[in-house]
Enzyme design. Structure first.
Site, PDB file in Angstrom:
ATOM      1  CG  HIS A 368      -1.915  -1.176   1.128  1.00  0.00           C
ATOM      2  ND1 HIS A 368      -2.753  -1.519   2.148  1.00  0.00           N
ATOM      3  CD2 HIS A 368      -2.144  -2.059   0.151  1.00  0.00           C
ATOM      4  CE1 HIS A 368      -3.452  -2.574   1.798  1.00  0.00           C
ATOM      5  NE2 HIS A 368      -3.092  -2.922   0.596  1.00  0.00           N
ATOM      6  CB  CYS A 681      -4.137  -1.563 -19.750  1.00  0.00           C
ATOM      7  SG  CYS A 681      -5.272  -2.702 -18.964  1.00  0.00           S
TER       8      CYS A 681
END
Ligand code: PEP
Ligand code: MG
Length: 754
Positions: A368, A681
């Site tokens: 994170h 992508c």
């Protein structure tokens, strides 16, 4: 002892300690006097000091054990109760030492008759120098105050070892007081880049020379001033707009403030100061207790609170150091932050401009912080066990976010080599910057749109820096991952609107929440699954529990009022799932329409192709999907049955192999036949050779991390798509395991800028 149970007793002890240390004399003599003084003040039969020397804990001084044992008794690492204390860096307080499973009997010490044992680690800056022990014949457990008193003495002792106060002690040279040698640590790269700088500790330490206070009254004043400052900063943060920038929620700040106002915290701190410790040392001691409790607690709620408390201790230490609660005001210009663990919000508090790099000892939540580090362009390496015990604030450090390596106090030649690499990177970056307004067109005229993969509002500035033509993949789950609580509708809307505004005319493709698998939320306890990557994740959660997905769609529709809205769904495996997801968009559009909200000017709904089953269903999407985007990270993990996060298997296959390229060719052809816009992508799109292969297969839209745009564009500008296709085409039906070599050599032969 007569009075370690009270503050006065501790103060007497510290005063006596100070007298011993200041009266001078040989180091051995001072240590001998110290153990004698501790034993008599604490009414202990034995007091011993073990110092860690290379691979052993050596008895350096004792009162009560046989004096012949001094410098002779040596315990190997992990051996005996002393080894246990050193290993865990925790106090050990037991009534019946000889029957403890780790007890190691040493006849030369004559310690047979002692039952009660209290050992505390001699630690400073996460480094254990040795163990301080008291023992009694009587079988008893020592009181909390006695443990605290012994810890205080150990703290002073550690300080003296670290500051070289025992410089003349034979054998002490091998007691490593302060790490000084160059060290190399291998961890994991979390954010690309290279940093050469100076260590700043996120968890600061009381400065050397400031453990025992000269003037307790003044220390209490310092403590009060720092407490006031921390509380004031928290209040100001609460009054401001928490969440908008840093993702720290109001609830978390309120909890912090509540803890900061908790009288028992303050009482504990004052207790230390009144006992003769400096304010800094008192905070450090309380932090040690919080950390020890944290390490021994399993309950996630309690752990969270203890972590908050430790965070407060750190804020207080920074405030005492004259740095105010907003942690980064007086950082050196080349600051590299070193921490055990860092939340994304804490990283944001430091700010991008102030940090050159980031090195973390742990890795639990690093994914994170890594999202934020990447968005800020800060090189980051994590999973570095032992890091904190090897660094001091002010050490020179190199963080290599390309290779996942950290070097501490490197030799000049090593630093010079890194400087060269850094210069090379800077020169390449300057070259890419010059290309940013040049469209990507191959020599034979294939025009390729290069788009950006993003996930935070912070990423949007890369649009201009890198010269991307839009955002091809906006990972909306990032906001959820870096927040401390579930983002509400308004903050979702705010973020999407920010991103659309920054992008201006350039298209933005939002992907709906892709949670589950490796993407976990700190505040949601998910059910454990045997195979999370194949489990309940992404659109599967969205369709089974539509409330969250509908909320998100509502936020997207509202943010795109009057503009173009592009939305796509992750990990769709069947066309029926896409139909169901699309129906939710229609429902939300209807919801907004009946309320007379302004609608998006134009809505395009797409789908990610990440599951092989969907890759073989493209014709069935005709007339249903406005666009598709291939997520090669997941598509290849499922195609080759190789976990993308497991380094042992993720490199076993090559995306530049005939089966993978045949699949990609087929998807592109099917998409063209169905008149569906198609792009790639996954991370592979940002690698020059892979990107060239995709262009050779007919792809004209590639979305990638910001760092990929320059290198990919440089290669495409110099390459010939049909020549690359001519090499690639016949190899698609060959039995080779990769065409990488062939493609590289043709690029070299033709002088393409690989
Ligand atoms: C992918 O799977 O290729 C992709 C782009 O999505 P993510 O990496 O976020 O799973
Ligand atoms: Mg994916």
């Amino acid at each position: 002892m007569a009075g370690p149970a009270n503050v006065g007793g501790s103060r007497i002890l510290l005063r006596k300690l100070r007298e011993i240390m200041e009266t001078g004399g040989a180091a051995q003599e001072r240590l001998d006097r110290l153990v004698h003084m501790v034993a008599s003040t604490m009414v202990a039969d034995v007091c011993s000091i073990y110092l860690t020397r290379g691979a052993v804990h050596e008895l350096f001084a004792t009162e009560g054990l046989k004096s012949e044992a001094v410098h002779r008794t040596r315990l190997k690492h992990g051996e005996g109760l002393v080894g246990l204390v050193a290993e865990t860096a925790q106090p050990l307080n037991i009534a019946d030492a000889p029957h403890h499973e780790r007890f190691s009997y040493r006849p030369e010490t004559g310690e047979d008759p002692y039952n009660a044992f209290l050992g505390v680690p001699i630690v400073r800056s996460e480094r254990t120098f040795g163990v301080l022990v008291v023992q009694n014949r009587a079988s008893r457990v020592y009181g909390d105050d006695e443990v605290e008193a012994l810890q205080t003495i150990a703290m002073v002792l550690a300080e003296m070892v670290a500051s070289g106060a025992f410089g003349d002690l034979s054998g002490l040279a091998e007691v490593e007081a302060r790490a000084s040698r160059p060290e190399f640590l291998q961890g994991r790269a979390f954010s690309d880049g290279l940093a050469i700088g100076t260590v700043v500790l996120h968890e600061p330490h009381a400065p050397l020379g400031r453990v025992i206070a000269d003037d307790p009254v003044r220390e209490e004043e310092r403590l009060n001033a720092a407490l006031l400052q921390v509380r004031k900063t928290l209040e100001e943060m609460l009054e401001g707009d928490p969440g908008r920038i840093s993702g720290v929620s109001r609830e978390v700040l309120e909890m912090f403030l509540m803890l900061a106002n908790d009288p028992s915290w303050e009482t504990k701190l004052k207790h230390g100061v009144r006992a003769g410790l400096s304010a800094d040392a008192a905070v450090e001691r309380v932090r040690g207790e919080h950390r020890a409790k944290f390490n021994n607690t399993r309950d996630p709620y309690l752990r969270e609170r203890l972590h908050d408390l430790e965070d407060l201790d750190n804020r207080l230490l920074r405030a005492l150091a004259g740095v105010d609660g907003a942690p980064a005001q007086e950082l050196p210009a080349d600051a590299v932050l070193v921490a055990r663990e860092l939340g994304p919000a804490e990283l944001l508090d430091y700010g991008a401009e102030r940090l050159k790099g980031l090195a973390l000892e742990e890795g639990g939540a690093t994914a994170h912080a890594a999202i934020v580090a990447r968005a800020l362009g800060i090189p980051m390496v994590g999973l570095l066990p032992g890091l904190l015990s090897r660094v001091e604030a002010g050490d020179a450090i190199v963080v290599d976010g390309e290779r996942g390596e950290v070097r501490l106090r490197p030799e000049d030649a090593v630093t010079a080599a890194y400087r060269q690499r850094l210069e090379l990177r800077t020169a390449r970056a300057a070259e890419f910057a010059r290309l940013k307004d040049t469209p990507a067109v191959t020599r034979d005229g294939a025009r390729v749109a290069l788009l950006l993969n993003a996930g935070l509002a912070l990423d949007a500035h890369h649009l201009d820096d890198a010269g991307a033509e839009g955002i091809g993949l906006f990972r909306t789950e990032f906001q959820f991952m870096v927040s401390e609580t579930l983002p509400r509708l308004e903050s979702q809307t705010l973020l999407y609107r920010d991103v659309l505004e920054t992008a201006g005319e350039r298209p933005v493709t939002f992907r709906t929440l892709d949670l589950g698998g490796d993407k976990v939320l700190p505040y949601v306890t998910a059910e454990r699954e045997e195979n999370p990557a194949l489990g309940w994740r992404a659109v599967r959660i969205g369709l089974d529990r539509p409330a969250l997905l509908r909320y998100q769609l509502r936020a997207l529709i509202s943010a795109a009022a009057g503009r173009r809205l592009r939305v796509m769904f992750p990990l769709v495996t069947m066309v029926s799932e896409f139909d169901a997801a699309r129906a939710l968009v229609d429902r939300e559009l209807e919801w907004a329409r009946v309320r007379n909200h302004q609608l998006p000017a134009h809505v395009e709904i797409g789908v990610m192709v990440e599951a092989p089953a969907l890759a073989f269903s493209i014709p069935d999407l005709k007339g249903k999907a406005d666009f598709i985007s291939i997520g090669t990270n997941d598509l290849m993990q499922y195609f080759f049955a190789a976990d993308r996060g497991n380094a042992r298997v993720s490199d076993r296959y090559d995306i530049l192999s005939p089966p993978a390229l045949r699949l990609l060719k087929r998807v592109r052809e099917n998409a063209d036949a169905a008149s569906i816009q198609v792009s790639i992508c996954g991370e592979a799109a940002g690698k020059p050779l892979e990107a060239l292969a995709f262009v050779a297969l007919g792809y004209r839209r590639l979305s990638m991390p910001a760092s990929g745009i320059g290198p990919v564009k440089r290669l495409l500008l110099s390459a010939d798509a049909s020549a690359a296709g001519a090499v690639l085409q016949p190899m698609l039906s060959s039995g080779v395991s990769s065409i990488r070599g062939e493609l590289t050599s043709i690029a070299a032969k033709q002088g393409w800028a690989l």
